[in-house]
Write an enzyme that holds these catalytic residues in place. Sequence first.
Site, PDB file in Angstrom:
ATOM      1  NE  ARG A  47      49.191   0.298 -34.496  1.00 47.35           N
ATOM      2  CZ  ARG A  47      49.677   1.192 -33.662  1.00 47.35           C
ATOM      3  NH1 ARG A  47      49.393   2.473 -33.855  1.00 47.35           N
ATOM      4  NH2 ARG A  47      50.427   0.842 -32.638  1.00 47.35           N
ATOM      5  CG  HIS A 178      47.895  20.981 -20.347  1.00 50.42           C
ATOM      6  ND1 HIS A 178      49.070  20.469 -20.875  1.00 50.42           N
ATOM      7  CD2 HIS A 178      48.032  20.931 -19.008  1.00 50.42           C
ATOM      8  CE1 HIS A 178      49.876  20.136 -19.885  1.00 50.42           C
ATOM      9  NE2 HIS A 178      49.286  20.400 -18.744  1.00 50.42           N
ATOM     10  CE  LYS A 182      48.079  23.421 -15.310  1.00 55.55           C
ATOM     11  NZ  LYS A 182      47.302  22.384 -14.621  1.00 55.55           N
ATOM     12  CD  GLU A 216      56.730  16.950 -15.699  1.00 57.38           C
ATOM     13  OE1 GLU A 216      55.798  16.263 -16.116  1.00 57.38           O
ATOM     14  OE2 GLU A 216      57.737  17.224 -16.378  1.00 57.38           O
ATOM     15  CG  ASP A 235      58.357  17.488 -22.796  1.00 56.45           C
ATOM     16  OD1 ASP A 235      57.514  17.226 -23.682  1.00 56.45           O
ATOM     17  OD2 ASP A 235      58.201  17.177 -21.604  1.00 56.45           O
ATOM     18  CG  HIS A 240      53.975  23.439 -20.809  1.00 58.56           C
ATOM     19  ND1 HIS A 240      52.880  23.525 -21.639  1.00 58.56           N
ATOM     20  CD2 HIS A 240      54.125  22.117 -20.544  1.00 58.56           C
ATOM     21  CE1 HIS A 240      52.410  22.317 -21.865  1.00 58.56           C
ATOM     22  NE2 HIS A 240      53.146  21.448 -21.216  1.00 58.56           N
ATOM     23  CE  LYS A 340      59.616  14.280 -18.092  1.00 59.15           C
ATOM     24  NZ  LYS A 340      58.240  14.413 -17.592  1.00 59.15           N
ATOM     25  CE  LYS A 345      51.137  16.878 -12.327  1.00 58.80           C
ATOM     26  NZ  LYS A 345      52.067  17.092 -13.460  1.00 58.80           N
TER      27      LYS A 345
END
Length: 488
Positions: A47, A178, A182, A216, A235, A240, A340, A345
């Site tokens: 935009r 994703h 891997k 994470e 999430d 995952h 988190k 990680k």
Amino acid sequence: MDEHCICQFVIFGSTGDLASKKLLPALYHLKCADRLPKDMRIIAFGRRPWNDKAWQEFLKEQLEQYAEGFSAEHFANFCKHFHYVEGEIHDPAAYQKLRKVLTPKGSTEPDPSIFYLAIRPADFVPVVQQLSAAGFNKEVDTRIVIEKPFGDDLESAMQLNEQLHRHFKEEQIYRIDHYLGKEIVQNLLVFRFANLPIEAVWNRNYIDHVQITVAEDGGIENRAGYYDQAGALRDMVQNHLMQILTLVAMEPPPSLEADALRDEKVKVLRSIRPIPKSAVHAHALRAQYGPGVVQGQHVPGYADEAGVAKNSVTETFVAAKFYIDNWRWRGVPFYLRTGKRLPAKTSSVAIRFRHTPQQLFRETPIERIEPNWILLSLEPESLKIEIYVKEPGLEMRVRPVQLNASYRRDGEEELDAYEALLLDVMEGDKALFIRFDEVEWAWRVVDPIIKSWGREVDYIITYPAGSWGPEEATRIMDKEDQYWRNQI
């Protein structure tokens, strides 16, 4: 690239975090490696009132920050593929402008195109409706790539799928995760099914339990608007972690074709034992990070993050237990954990075997021999088997050693997960993408937990940032000698 490769790629949400940090660097690296088609056209749809030059200035800033090995020479070549189209996602005129850009001179029909929706899930349906109205629908060669989360619960996922199928066929829809791109995740299939000694013990007779961890060290960054509505269960666990679980637990497929793989994954999800309402607390635990120290830095607690609702009970940590009621896995707990602001990680699968049946060494200085482990680290990548050997010396003492099955030789390049999946989209290979019945059954598995936690709005336990989560996370485990494997 094969003859079915589509060479027009349109990015919705081209200036957002996902595009800047993952998608654009992946396309850049593919170009540097000469993996993109020579005639590839990439359209950034946004935009902002930009032209191609203004877009390229923004693109350079993002790649300098997020693309490893950035060089001005490669960027100059990369820019040749790009064009910018200004427009609001709810404006029909913008889609007509996009159609014109995607239509070659002398033709009335646009060339086959890929539309990557790197946008918030609430905008999926409006964009799909506008694309269909502009002539990009099930009647033409069009592919739609959708990021997770696919819905907020089972009901919303079913509604979203119904809307998508009004305009596109299932074979045109690419639901991307994703983690499935891997190398080490795909190597899990080879590790299991190409090695007879491994597959022979991959069952309830030898395995005590399975742990899947996605940790994470970062917080929610600038995603409070999304994350405070979603939480770690939606999430991470529903997509995952459930996808990794299916690859660990699935039966050997008859081939590596897309539907053959996904059929076996769905069988696993359908075999997961439903969690009764009365047993949710015995199977799942949620928590929220408080202030603490991560990687030597003092960080605020979740409740103090910008944009987080006052008195929010959104979970940033989940530990959950599932059972797969089939012949291979009956009685073996699968422990899933994500959070988190943890110490590092890392993503891993830790598989613990049962105790040996004979205490052969009970009259020696060896007090106890712990069970063996298979340790699969997705990030950083490694694959190890932990066994015991005798220590040098006169006394009978043992110590653990790890057999490291490194699969990448010196000099072999690693293909990023997003890079691999983008190539698959272009070539029409759906083996590593998610079919809707996988989405549906994953939601069916976690829905009882979502509904239970949705009624508990007054309190949530906390854990210090920089720790491995709350101590209470061990309460879901079946045996006293089971513990979370933090070091892989």
